[in-house]
Design a protein around this motif. Sequence first.
Motif, PDB file in Angstrom:
ATOM      1  N   LEU A   2     -16.256   4.078  13.733  1.00 16.09           N
ATOM      2  CA  LEU A   2     -16.412   4.593  12.371  1.00 16.09           C
ATOM      3  C   LEU A   2     -17.889   4.660  11.989  1.00 16.09           C
ATOM      4  O   LEU A   2     -18.284   5.429  11.134  1.00 16.09           O
ATOM      5  CB  LEU A   2     -15.667   3.699  11.376  1.00 16.09           C
ATOM      6  CG  LEU A   2     -14.147   3.794  11.430  1.00 16.09           C
ATOM      7  CD1 LEU A   2     -13.509   2.602  10.760  1.00 16.09           C
ATOM      8  CD2 LEU A   2     -13.673   5.084  10.794  1.00 16.09           C
ATOM      9  N   VAL A  53     -13.952   8.772  16.439  1.00 12.73           N
ATOM     10  CA  VAL A  53     -13.001   7.680  16.287  1.00 12.73           C
ATOM     11  C   VAL A  53     -11.581   8.080  16.671  1.00 12.73           C
ATOM     12  O   VAL A  53     -10.869   7.321  17.322  1.00 12.73           O
ATOM     13  CB  VAL A  53     -13.060   7.096  14.857  1.00 12.73           C
ATOM     14  CG1 VAL A  53     -12.838   8.165  13.814  1.00 12.73           C
ATOM     15  CG2 VAL A  53     -12.059   5.978  14.688  1.00 12.73           C
ATOM     16  N   TYR A 102      -6.343  -3.338   7.675  1.00 11.47           N
ATOM     17  CA  TYR A 102      -7.368  -3.808   6.754  1.00 11.47           C
ATOM     18  C   TYR A 102      -6.871  -4.957   5.883  1.00 11.47           C
ATOM     19  O   TYR A 102      -5.680  -5.226   5.788  1.00 11.47           O
ATOM     20  CB  TYR A 102      -7.804  -2.671   5.836  1.00 11.47           C
ATOM     21  CG  TYR A 102      -8.386  -1.516   6.583  1.00 11.47           C
ATOM     22  CD1 TYR A 102      -9.753  -1.395   6.731  1.00 11.47           C
ATOM     23  CD2 TYR A 102      -7.567  -0.557   7.154  1.00 11.47           C
ATOM     24  CE1 TYR A 102     -10.293  -0.344   7.428  1.00 11.47           C
ATOM     25  CE2 TYR A 102      -8.092   0.502   7.852  1.00 11.47           C
ATOM     26  CZ  TYR A 102      -9.455   0.605   7.987  1.00 11.47           C
ATOM     27  OH  TYR A 102      -9.990   1.649   8.680  1.00 11.47           O
ATOM     28  N   ILE A 143      -3.233  -0.786   3.346  1.00 12.11           N
ATOM     29  CA  ILE A 143      -3.481   0.642   3.357  1.00 12.11           C
ATOM     30  C   ILE A 143      -2.281   1.386   3.918  1.00 12.11           C
ATOM     31  O   ILE A 143      -2.008   1.339   5.112  1.00 12.11           O
ATOM     32  CB  ILE A 143      -4.728   0.964   4.204  1.00 12.11           C
ATOM     33  CG1 ILE A 143      -5.933   0.174   3.707  1.00 12.11           C
ATOM     34  CG2 ILE A 143      -5.006   2.458   4.204  1.00 12.11           C
ATOM     35  CD1 ILE A 143      -6.436   0.556   2.358  1.00 12.11           C
ATOM     36  N   TYR A 158       0.040   5.311   3.181  1.00  5.86           N
ATOM     37  CA  TYR A 158       0.066   6.546   2.399  1.00  5.86           C
ATOM     38  C   TYR A 158       1.006   6.335   1.228  1.00  5.86           C
ATOM     39  O   TYR A 158       2.192   6.058   1.429  1.00  5.86           O
ATOM     40  CB  TYR A 158       0.534   7.714   3.257  1.00  5.86           C
ATOM     41  CG  TYR A 158      -0.432   8.063   4.369  1.00  5.86           C
ATOM     42  CD1 TYR A 158      -1.654   8.653   4.076  1.00  5.86           C
ATOM     43  CD2 TYR A 158      -0.133   7.798   5.693  1.00  5.86           C
ATOM     44  CE1 TYR A 158      -2.554   8.964   5.082  1.00  5.86           C
ATOM     45  CE2 TYR A 158      -1.030   8.103   6.711  1.00  5.86           C
ATOM     46  CZ  TYR A 158      -2.231   8.685   6.399  1.00  5.86           C
ATOM     47  OH  TYR A 158      -3.122   8.987   7.392  1.00  5.86           O
ATOM     48  N   PRO A 198     -10.093   2.969  -2.324  1.00  7.48           N
ATOM     49  CA  PRO A 198     -10.931   2.164  -1.426  1.00  7.48           C
ATOM     50  C   PRO A 198     -11.332   2.953  -0.176  1.00  7.48           C
ATOM     51  O   PRO A 198     -10.565   3.783   0.304  1.00  7.48           O
ATOM     52  CB  PRO A 198     -10.018   1.002  -1.035  1.00  7.48           C
ATOM     53  CG  PRO A 198      -8.926   0.979  -2.019  1.00  7.48           C
ATOM     54  CD  PRO A 198      -8.760   2.385  -2.503  1.00  7.48           C
ATOM     55  N   ALA A 253     -11.415   2.049   2.711  1.00  9.14           N
ATOM     56  CA  ALA A 253     -10.535   1.766   3.843  1.00  9.14           C
ATOM     57  C   ALA A 253      -9.499   2.871   4.050  1.00  9.14           C
ATOM     58  O   ALA A 253      -9.114   3.153   5.184  1.00  9.14           O
ATOM     59  CB  ALA A 253      -9.840   0.431   3.641  1.00  9.14           C
ATOM     60  N   TYR A 254      -9.063   3.540   2.954  1.00  4.15           N
ATOM     61  CA  TYR A 254      -8.093   4.627   3.094  1.00  4.15           C
ATOM     62  C   TYR A 254      -8.676   5.763   3.931  1.00  4.15           C
ATOM     63  O   TYR A 254      -8.014   6.310   4.805  1.00  4.15           O
ATOM     64  CB  TYR A 254      -7.705   5.172   1.721  1.00  4.15           C
ATOM     65  CG  TYR A 254      -6.611   4.385   1.064  1.00  4.15           C
ATOM     66  CD1 TYR A 254      -5.271   4.720   1.280  1.00  4.15           C
ATOM     67  CD2 TYR A 254      -6.900   3.308   0.247  1.00  4.15           C
ATOM     68  CE1 TYR A 254      -4.255   4.005   0.678  1.00  4.15           C
ATOM     69  CE2 TYR A 254      -5.899   2.580  -0.356  1.00  4.15           C
ATOM     70  CZ  TYR A 254      -4.573   2.930  -0.139  1.00  4.15           C
ATOM     71  OH  TYR A 254      -3.574   2.221  -0.719  1.00  4.15           O
ATOM     72  N   GLN A 259     -11.149   5.545   6.048  1.00  2.31           N
ATOM     73  CA  GLN A 259     -11.338   5.074   7.418  1.00  2.31           C
ATOM     74  C   GLN A 259     -10.023   5.122   8.188  1.00  2.31           C
ATOM     75  O   GLN A 259      -9.967   5.594   9.322  1.00  2.31           O
ATOM     76  CB  GLN A 259     -11.847   3.643   7.417  1.00  2.31           C
ATOM     77  CG  GLN A 259     -13.282   3.523   6.960  1.00  2.31           C
ATOM     78  CD  GLN A 259     -13.692   2.075   6.861  1.00  2.31           C
ATOM     79  OE1 GLN A 259     -13.175   1.231   7.582  1.00  2.31           O
ATOM     80  NE2 GLN A 259     -14.613   1.778   5.969  1.00  2.31           N
ATOM     81  N   ALA A 260      -8.969   4.631   7.515  1.00  2.29           N
ATOM     82  CA  ALA A 260      -7.659   4.628   8.168  1.00  2.29           C
ATOM     83  C   ALA A 260      -7.260   6.047   8.533  1.00  2.29           C
ATOM     84  O   ALA A 260      -6.734   6.296   9.623  1.00  2.29           O
ATOM     85  CB  ALA A 260      -6.619   4.002   7.253  1.00  2.29           C
ATOM     86  N   ALA A 261      -7.537   6.993   7.637  1.00  3.66           N
ATOM     87  CA  ALA A 261      -7.193   8.389   7.904  1.00  3.66           C
ATOM     88  C   ALA A 261      -8.007   8.916   9.086  1.00  3.66           C
ATOM     89  O   ALA A 261      -7.488   9.657   9.920  1.00  3.66           O
ATOM     90  CB  ALA A 261      -7.447   9.242   6.669  1.00  3.66           C
ATOM     91  N   ARG A 262      -9.269   8.508   9.159  1.00  2.00           N
ATOM     92  CA  ARG A 262     -10.100   8.969  10.268  1.00  2.00           C
ATOM     93  C   ARG A 262      -9.585   8.422  11.591  1.00  2.00           C
ATOM     94  O   ARG A 262      -9.557   9.114  12.603  1.00  2.00           O
ATOM     95  CB  ARG A 262     -11.549   8.516  10.068  1.00  2.00           C
ATOM     96  CG  ARG A 262     -12.376   9.536   9.309  1.00  2.00           C
ATOM     97  CD  ARG A 262     -13.753   8.993   9.024  1.00  2.00           C
ATOM     98  NE  ARG A 262     -14.593   8.941  10.202  1.00  2.00           N
ATOM     99  CZ  ARG A 262     -15.736   8.255  10.258  1.00  2.00           C
ATOM    100  NH1 ARG A 262     -16.135   7.568   9.202  1.00  2.00           N
ATOM    101  NH2 ARG A 262     -16.460   8.245  11.346  1.00  2.00           N
ATOM    102  N   ILE A 263      -9.174   7.140  11.563  1.00  2.00           N
ATOM    103  CA  ILE A 263      -8.651   6.536  12.787  1.00  2.00           C
ATOM    104  C   ILE A 263      -7.382   7.258  13.215  1.00  2.00           C
ATOM    105  O   ILE A 263      -7.140   7.488  14.392  1.00  2.00           O
ATOM    106  CB  ILE A 263      -8.414   5.027  12.582  1.00  2.00           C
ATOM    107  CG1 ILE A 263      -9.764   4.325  12.495  1.00  2.00           C
ATOM    108  CG2 ILE A 263      -7.568   4.440  13.704  1.00  2.00           C
ATOM    109  CD1 ILE A 263      -9.692   2.852  12.215  1.00  2.00           C
ATOM    110  N   ILE A 277      -3.630  11.334   0.530  1.00  2.00           N
ATOM    111  CA  ILE A 277      -4.332  10.182  -0.033  1.00  2.00           C
ATOM    112  C   ILE A 277      -4.895  10.503  -1.417  1.00  2.00           C
ATOM    113  O   ILE A 277      -4.546   9.873  -2.403  1.00  2.00           O
ATOM    114  CB  ILE A 277      -5.466   9.702   0.901  1.00  2.00           C
ATOM    115  CG1 ILE A 277      -4.868   9.237   2.223  1.00  2.00           C
ATOM    116  CG2 ILE A 277      -6.243   8.570   0.248  1.00  2.00           C
ATOM    117  CD1 ILE A 277      -5.893   8.913   3.271  1.00  2.00           C
TER     118      ILE A 277
END
Lengths: 358, 288
Positions: free
Chosen positions: A51, A71, A80, A84, A86, B180, B182-183, B185-189, B201
């Motif tokens: 990231l 990534v 996290y 987190i 959807y 946040p 983190a949302y 980032q999570a989507a990118r992962i 999101i």
Amino acid sequence: MSLTLKNVSLIVDGQTHIYDTTVELVPAGFNILLGTTLSGKTTLMRLMAGLVQPSSGRILFNGDDVTGVAVQKRNVSMVYQQFINYPNMSVFDNIASPLRLSGLARAEIRKRVETVADLLRLGPFLKRKPSALSGGQQQRCAMARALVKDSDLVLLDEPLANLDYKLREELRDELPRLFAARERTVVYATTEPSEALLLGGYTAALHEGRITQFGPTGDVYRHPVDKQTASVFSDPPINLIPVTKTGERLQTSHGANWRVYGAFRDLGDGEYELGVRPHHVQPHDGAGDGAVIEGRVQVAEISGSESMVHFDLEGRPWVSLAHGVRAFGVGETARFKIDVDHSMLFSPQGETVATMRA
Amino acid sequence: MSAKTTNQKAWLLVAPVVVLVAFNAVIPLMTVVNYSVQETFGDNLFFFEGMKWFEEVLSSERFHDSLLRQLQFTFIILAIEVPLGVAIALAMPRRGFWASVCLVLMAMPLLIPWNVVGAMWNIFALPDIGLLGKTLNAMGFDYNFTRQPFSAWATLIAMDVWHWTSLVVLLSYAGLSSIPDAYYQAARIDGASAWAVFRYIQLPKLKHVLTIAVLLRFMDSFNIYTEPFVLTGGGPGNSTTLLSLDLVKIALGQFDLGPAAAMSLIYFLIILLFSWIFYTVMTRGEDR
């Protein structure tokens, strides 16, 4: 899968977030990043995930350089501290989302989602929205998303920090079991030494952007290489006091002294710093035999079966985590005994020169 | 016994608010209700007329026309301001110097009073001396808001979009800022596309603020009076005579208190009804 960081550092706006770090995580193992907040745990994970790109150094997956790789092509998953998910997708769709993006067949997706959901005891809630779940279930849903992907590297960033005590215990017991069965490398960040000890595996102690030590969790706990590692691996913070060694005796500046043996005796005479974890300092009622010290009690907190006594030892704040409920008057002088078998000595530079327990 | 005492005290505490609401809302509303069922003559002579004014207003072509204009206006500006506001909010920088600059720029139109906005645009759009009007005409567009209904409408809508899109922007921006990191980032992962990030999101997280934004913009635009009044006074002809303008013409221009009161109540109920529909639709399927 093996993950290696080679001379990785991260500098943002002239500030160093991660200092030159080289570490090889244990493949298919449980790797714990232990450090206080702001020690760089999350940053290190973000570097591992891709990231963030490091300012220098290389990141290797199974020996392949993936430093510049995006990534989504690295096959990692991450959980996290916040839950987190959807928000407007059902639990099923949430868990299925990484699989849908990889273009798997519908039946295969359903099968995999259901398997993982059963494993995480989410089976009955697949049709619900995440907001209709409890905190623990929401976090399990996020973990299911990470698990279902079958990724080589799973990053868990303080996943239990926002859960209440009971759920935390419950999930903590499940975690190693869930991930152990698979051939994947797990990295788990936590601020709590007790959590690291319970989870076992391997621990990397982090202090202000540096990995101070990496090894089997028990080894790092018992034989920290320096004062910083020992502090990171102690909650409440480790007690420290300067001592002078002359012959077979250790003496504090105010004159408390005791005889040493074992690893301590073999050290040369000179100035050292003594470190003892709070639960190895116990109230002492008997005679002044052994490593007995006197301090002025400042605060005494009672929590169930333990009492936490803060006292002043020759100007240093010390803490004793005493067994049982003890009554202490604030301001009174009390005697404590140091468990010499669990103490350690640091050089003036902060390196560990001797630990008592082999 | 004790419960009863507590109740009495509670009444005492809410009494100031009750009095305040009574004076600024309930009593005026009841006065309007009173007018709406009576025929008024000079010398304070009143005759009870029942539902006559309501029937008259509801069947009058004039009311239908202004209601239709009003609905048109409101839906056009909602259709422009909401997507535009969200788009601007998405494009705005999240942090740093430029974020502050953007926020101040966005807040500026909101600080300007309605009649000033009207006067500004009136002068700005004048075909002979206004910067906008003159430029448009010089470019070959036949633009004159005092003569052509289309020009008047375009000006009115541009004015409202200029004045109020910022509100949607600021609300959406606040909504986006509360997501946040983190949302993302999570989507990118997960390898989610920009569209997926928006759809799964950002939009769900914006739902609540957008509900508020749409409701506020709906109510405000349905009540719009000052801007068309300052621009053309409802003209040319009746082309920009929206509901509130029409109402004022009947009540103060013609001093037909009965029909005006009936129309006010109908107007009020329409806003209430639409707001309720919007709210119900937008919060439908809400997680319990």
